[in-house]
Design an enzyme around this catalytic site. Structure first.
Site, short mmCIF file in Angstrom:
data_model
loop_
_atom_site.label_atom_id
_atom_site.label_comp_id
_atom_site.label_asym_id
_atom_site.label_seq_id
_atom_site.Cartn_x
_atom_site.Cartn_y
_atom_site.Cartn_z
CG ASP A 417 -1.82 1.17 1.33
OD1 ASP A 417 -2.66 1.32 0.43
OD2 ASP A 417 -1.69 1.96 2.28
CD GLU A 470 -2.48 2.45 -3.41
OE1 GLU A 470 -3.42 3.24 -3.55
OE2 GLU A 470 -1.85 2.34 -2.35
#
Length: 736
Positions: A417, A470
C-alpha cells in the site's frame, strides 16, 4: 553489613529504592538465586502484596525455607545451604500459588538471534521473539522479549500478575537492546502487555509489536499464541503457483473486505456478527469459483484498532485480526481457497502506522520505529507515523512481517500500500516541510533500498509469490528487475488508466467525442510496466459514487455503460482487479459497516452484470489471446483508435501462437449498422461475447452470433467485416 542490608537479603539501599520505584535496570542482579561463596545460595523474590512465601524443592515439594520479608514490603529472602532447583509457594489474599522463580533461569535468546536482529537480517522474528510458549529445564512457560533499547525498565504485565509492573521486570540484552524474561507456567491464550519505563520517564502499556494474536478491539492487549498447527492440504496449489503466476497466465482479482462482504445481520439490518474465517470460506470460495476470478485480495487483515481505517492503519503486523477468528481459522480459510483453485493476496502496509498510545509510537520513550523529525516521521494526510526504514531493526521488522504471511500462512502475494508515499520524502508536503536525502534529493533512499531488498528476499524465500505495488506516480521501473535498476515488484497498479477511463465513461456520450483519447492513452505506456488494471475500493467511497452510479444516463444507459466499461477493461491489456459489489452493480457506495446489497440480485439488470463478469472471466482464462501477452506489445494491435466522432474503438489481441481476438467498442447509445472493420484473415468471425446480449439484460443488438468476412480491404487489413455495433456495447469475436 548494616541492619537494612541484612534484613533485605544483603541488598543495598539503592537497590531497594530502585525495586520500590520499579526502576531497577538489572533485576537479575538482585532477584532469584545468588551464590553465597560457600556452596549455598541466597534467594530473593519481589512479590508485592504477597502475605507469605516459602521455598520448596522442585522435585518433591519439600519445604526448604520460609522466606522472610524485610523492610521493603514485598521483598522476600531466604538462605539455602546448597544450590538446587526450587519452587516458590506464595500465599496471596485471594489464594495460593506454586511456581518456579522466573529469576532462576538464564538468558533464553541465543547470541545469533540477537546478532541477526540487530543487523535487520532475522527472517523469522515471529518464531523467536515476542511471546514464545516454550519449555526450559523441563518447565513449561512463555519466553517474552521486546526491543526497547532506550527504556530504563521493561516489565511483562497481565492478568497473571494483576498488571503490576513491579512483579516481572525483564533482563536487558545490551548488545541488541532487547529485553527478555521467561515466566513459568504461563501458556497460550494469556493476555499481556509490556510496561515500558521510557527514557522520558513516561510509563505506557505497550502491546507487543511481534504479537501473533490480540484481544478483540477495542481491547488492546496482546495474547500468547502457539505455533500454527494447521495441517495444510494445498500441496498441489503451492507446487503449481509459480506457473499460475507467470506473466503469460490469467490474473483476475476479486478485491474484498471480509467483514462487509457477507455477515450475519441483526433485526435492524446492520452487522450483528462477523462470519468466522471458516464460515466465510464456505460462502466465498464457491462464489469466486462461479464468477471465475483467479485470486481474491483481502483489505488488510493485520490487527488494527480502528475498523474505519479498513485495516490500513494496522498495529500488529504479525497478528491476523481477531474480528474473524484465530490464526488457525485464517490458515484454514487460505487452505480452502487454495483447494478451490483460488489464490489469496493480502494488502500490506509498510509505509506508516497509527499513533495509538498502546502501539509503536515512541515505544521506549524515543522515536524508535519512526523518524524523530516530524518532517520525516509524521504523515499529515493520515495522522500517522512513518517507519524509519533506514534503521536495521525496523527494516528487519518489516521484512519479517512480509515473510510471516508469505511463509507461515501460504499467502500468494502482498499488495504493498501507498508505495508513492514511501518513495518520495516530499510526498504530499509543501516546500520547506520535508527533509532532503543525503544527496539533496527528494527520493527516500532508505525506503527504496528496503523495497528492492524486500522483493529480492521474497523471491528467494517464497518462490512464486507476487509482490504488487500500489504506486501512483511516474517512477520508472517499478515492476522491472532490481538488476536492471528497477524496484523489483511483480506488478504495478495502473492508476493512470483507471483515472482516465473512469473520467471518460462518466461523460455523457454526446461529449465523449471530445475525450476520445482518454480511453486509448493507456496503450501508449501499457507495456512500460507489468500492469494490473484496478477498479478498487478507493473508487467507490468518499462521495465518488459506486461504479454503476458513476455512469451517465437513465437506468438502462447506466447498466449498458457499466457492462461496456467492464468488457472494455477485460479486453484491454493488463491483469484485472475488481472490488466487491461492482460485479453486480451495487448502487450504494461501499460501507464497511454493512454487508453488500445482495438483494439487488433479484433484478435482471443486476443479474446480467454478474453473469457478464463471470463470462468475461471465463473468456479471459480460456482465450490465450486475452491473457498470454498482457505484458507484451506484440499482443495488441490497433485497428481503429481515431473514430472520435462515433466513439468507436477496435483492436486485435494476439496469442503467442498467432491466434487473434477482435474487440470492438461503441460508447454511444446509437447502434451502428454495417460498420466496417478490417481483419487479417478468416472467412467467418463468431461472437464470443456481446455486452448488449439479452442474457445480460441488454437490448440484444448484434450479429446473430457470427459474420462472414468480405474481400474488402480496410484499416490496413486484406479482409473486413460489416458489423452491427450494439448501443453502448462491446463485441469480442474470433475466427470461427
Amino acid at each position: 553489613m548494616n541492619v537494612t542490608t541484612r534484613e533485605n537479603g544483603g541488598l543495598r539501599q539503592r537497590d531497594l529504592d530502585a525495586l520500590a520505584r520499579a526502576e531497577h535496570a538489572d533485576p537479575f542482579a538482585v532477584l532469584g538465586p545468588h551464590g553465597d561463596g560457600a556452596g549455598g545460595q541466597v534467594v530473593r523474590a519481589f512479590l508485592p502484596n504477597a502475605l507469605k512465601v516459602r521455598i520448596q524443592a522442585r522435585d518433591d515439594g519439600r519445604v526448604l525455607a520460609e522466606m522472610e520479608q524485610g523492610s521493603l514490603p514485598g521483598l522476600f529472602s531466604a538462605h539455602l545451604d546448597k544450590a538446587q532447583p526450587y519452587q516458590l509457594h506464595i500465599v496471596w489474599a485471594g489464594g495460593e500459588q506454586v511456581t518456579e522463580d522466573p529469576y532462576s533461569f538464564g538468558p533464553q535468546l541465543g547470541d545469533m538471534d540477537l546478532h541477526l536482529f540487530a543487523e535487520g537480517n532475522h527472517r523469522d522474528l515471529s518464531g523467536r521473539f515476542g511471546a514464545q510458549p516454550t519449555q526450559v529445564d523441563g518447565i513449561d512457560g512463555v519466553c517474552f522479549s521486546v526491543w526497547a533499547p532506550n527504556a530504563r525498565r521493561v516489565s511483562v504485565v497481565g492478568d497473571f500478575n494483576n498488571w503490576d509492573g513491579r512483579r516481572h521486570p525483564m533482563r536487558l540484552r545490551h548488545g541488541a537492546g532487547v529485553w527478555e524474561l521467561f515466566i513459568p507456567r504461563l501458556g497460550v491464550g494469556e493476555t499481556y502487555k509490556f510496561e515500558v519505563l521510557g527514557k522520558d520517564g513516561i510509563l505506557p502499556l505497550k502491546a507487543d509489536p511481534l504479537a501473533r494474536a490480540t484481544e478483540l478491539p477495542p481491547s488492546t492487549a496482546s495474547k500468547v499464541a502457539g505455533e500454527l498447527s494447521h495441517a495444510w492440504q494445498d500441496h498441489d496449489w503451492m507446487a503449481q503457483r509459480a506457473q499460475r503466476h507467470a506473466y503469460n497466465a490469467p490474473l483476475s482479482i476479486y478485491e474484498l473486505h471480509p467483514g462487509s462482504w457477507r455477515c450475519e445481520l441483526d433485526e435492524a439490518g446492520e452487522i450483528g456478527r462477523f462470519y468466522n474465517w471458516r464460515e466465510l470460506a464456505e460462502r466465498l470460495v464457491p462464489y469466486v469459483q462461479e464468477l471465475g476470478f483467479t485470486h481474491i485480495e483481502l483489505l488488510p487483515i493485520m490487527e488494527h484498532p480502528f475498523g474505519g481505517s479498513w485495516g490500513y492503519q494496522p498495529l500488529s503486523m504479525f497478528a491476523p485480526t481477531s474480528r474473524y477468528g484465530s490464526a488457525e481459522d485464517f490458515a484454514a480459510f487460505i487452505d480452502a481457497c487454495h483447494q478451490g483453485g483460488i489464490g489469496v493476496l493480502l494488502d500490506w502496509v509498510p509505509a506508516h502506522f497509527p499513533t495509538d498510545e498502546h502501539g509503536l509510537a515512541r515505544f521506549d520513550g524515543t522515536a524508535l520505529y519512526e523518524y524523530d523529525n516530524p518532517l520525516e516521521g509524521y504523515h499529515q494526510d493520515w495522522n500517522t507515523l512513518i517507519y524509519n526504514l533506514g534503521r536495521n531493526e525496523v527494516r528487519g521488522f518489516m521484512m519479517a512481517s512480509a515473510l510471516h504471511w508469505l511463509k507461515h500462512f501460504h499467502i500468494d502475494g502482498l499488495r504493498v500500500d501507498a508505495v508513492a508515499s514511501m518513495l518520495y520524502r516530499d510526498y504530499s508536503r509543501k516546500a520547506g516541510e520535508w527533509v532532503p536525502n543525503r544527496h539533496g534529493g527528494r527520493e527516500n533512499l532508505e525506503a527504496i533500498d528496503f523495497i528492492r531488498h524486500l522483493n529480492g528476499v521474497a523471491a528467494h524465500e517464497a518462490p512464486g509469490a507476487l509482490i504488487i505495488a500500489e504506486e501512483s506516480t511516474a517512477w520508472p521501473g517499478v515492476s522491472q528487475p532490481t538488476q536492471q535498476g528497477g524496484l523489483g515488484f511483480a506488478y504495478k497498479w495502473n492508476m493512470g488508466w483507471m483515472h482516465d477511463t473512469l473520467h471518460y465513461i462518466q461523460n455523457d456520450p454526446v461529449h465523449r467525442t471530445y475525450h476520445h483519447n482518454e480511453m486509448s492513452f493507456g496503450l501508449i505506456y501499457a507495456y512500460s510496466e507489468h500492469f494490473i488494471l484496478p477498479i478498487s475500493h478507493d473508487e467507490v467511497v468518499h462521495g465518488k459514487h459506486s461504479l454503476i452510479d458513476k455512469m451517465p444516463g437513465d437506468r438502462w444507459q447506466k447498466f449498458a455503460n457499466l457492462r461496456a466499461y467492464l468488457t472494455f477493461m477485460w479486453a484491454h491489456p493488463g491483469k484485472k482487479l475488481l472490488f466487491m459489489g461492482c460485479e453486480f452493480g451495487q448502487w450504494r457506495e461501499w460501507n464497511h459497516d454493512a454487508e453488500l446489497d445482495w438483494y439487488l440480485l433479484q433484478y435482471p439488470e443486476h443479474q446480467g452484470v454478474q453473469r457478464l463478469v463471470g463470462d468475461l472471466n471465463r473468456l479471459y482464462r480460456e482465450e490465450p489471446a486475452l491473457h498470454e501477452q498482457d505484458c507484451q506489445p506484440q499482443g495488441f494491435q490497433w485497428l481503429i483508435g481515431d473514430d472520435a466522432q462515433n466513439s468507436v474503438y477496435a483492436w486485435l489481441r494476439w496469442s503467442s501462437s498467432g491466434e487473434p481476438v477482435l474487440v470492438v467498442a461503441n460508447f454511444t447509445p446509437v447502434p451502428r449498422e454495417g460498420y466496417r472493420i478490417g481483419v487479417p484473415f478468416g472467412e467467418r468471425w463468431q461472437e464470443l461475447l456481446n455486452s448488449d446480449a439479452e442474457l445480460y439484460a441488454g437490448s440484444n443488438v448484434g450479429n446473430l452470433g457470427a459474420v462472414a468476412s468480405d474481400e474488402v480491404a480496410s484499416h490496413g487489413q486484406p479482409l473486413s467485416l460489416a458489423l452491427n455495433l450494439p448501443p453502448l456495447g462491446v463485441l469480442i469475436m474470433k475466427p470461427a
